[in-house]
Design an enzyme around this catalytic site. Structure first.
Site, mmCIF file in Angstrom:
data_model
loop_
_atom_site.group_PDB
_atom_site.id
_atom_site.type_symbol
_atom_site.label_atom_id
_atom_site.label_comp_id
_atom_site.label_asym_id
_atom_site.label_seq_id
_atom_site.Cartn_x
_atom_site.Cartn_y
_atom_site.Cartn_z
ATOM 1 N N TYR A 1 -7.178 -7.897 5.280
ATOM 2 C CA TYR A 1 -6.799 -7.591 3.894
ATOM 3 C C TYR A 1 -7.001 -8.817 3.013
ATOM 4 C CZ TYR A 1 -3.745 -6.283 -0.030
ATOM 5 O OH TYR A 1 -3.237 -6.007 -1.290
ATOM 6 N N LYS B 1 -9.338 -9.439 -0.489
ATOM 7 C CA LYS B 1 -8.749 -9.861 -1.762
ATOM 8 C C LYS B 1 -9.257 -11.239 -2.182
ATOM 9 C CE LYS B 1 -6.257 -6.270 -2.684
ATOM 10 N NZ LYS B 1 -6.548 -5.440 -3.881
#
Length: 213
Positions: free
Chosen positions: A119, A123
């Site tokens: 993740y 990002k």
């Protein structure tokens, strides 16, 4: 425009506005639909002045570590789909020569951690892309905003144990709105995540890799 697995009723349920609201739901992982989606929005609204890209999933890190397919799926949702939308929107706003594009990234992208580096990778890549895009579009009078929320009490974090650092979505939403109105470039929400992440980034790698975070 709705994120994958969201429907019109869910969107209306979390948004409270006095003015009429139009919704159009797409699976944003279907990249071939992005051009059509944006063109439909322009046709319906007449033009675009501000755009907020705010979709994503918090995948299971352990599952991703064992599955290339799941890892790529998470990267498509959290990075590739965002870049696809941004590329189309950037060309539109550059030609228009005014406007604002805001994108929800995350503090998770400031440094890779063993607990959520898939993740965090997505990002972090989004944040870097926005830096370059901000530089490019600044010459055209277009504002590009990177929004970096910390922990937010939403369905996406329902599996996490809640603590003092969790913020309510309404507060974060207000912060995003204010950032867009003021034309800020990078905003941490709530504000205290900026000094927290400054400390996290300053920890030497030899020490950080031993930390269970």
């Amino acid at each position: 425009m709705c994120a994958p697995l969201w429907n019109k009723e869910q969107v209306i349920g979390i948004v409270h506005v006095d003015s009429p609201m139009l919704t159009n739901c797409f699976n944003l992982n279907d990249l071939d639909l992005h051009q059509q989606m944006i063109e439909a929005a322009i046709e319906t609204l007449g033009s675009l002045d501000m755009v907020l890209i705010a979709h994503g999933t918090l995948g299971d890190q352990q599952v991703c570590q064992q599955s290339v397919a799941k890892t790529l799926e998470e990267l498509t949702t959290n990075f590739t789909s965002v870049i696809s939308l941004l590329t189309i929107l950037a060309n539109y706003f550059e030609q228009q020569k005014h406007g604002c594009i805001a994108v929800v990234s995350s503090v998770a992208g400031d440094r890779g951690r063993r607990s959520n580096y898939v993740y965090g990778t997505a990002k972090g890549a989004v944040s870097i892309f926005l830096q370059g895009l901000r530089s490019r579009l600044s010459k055209s009078g277009v504002v590009v905003i990177t929004v970096k929320p910390g922990l937010v009490d939403t369905p996406m974090t329902s599996s996490l144990k809640k603590g003092l650092l969790f913020a309510q979505p309404g507060k974060v939403g207000k912060g995003i709105y204010q950032a867009m109105m003021k034309g800020k470039e990078v905003v941490y929400l709530p504000w205290f995540w900026r000094p927290i992440m400054a400390i996290v980034k300053s920890i030497p790698e030899s020490i950080f890799k031993k930390m269970s975070i």
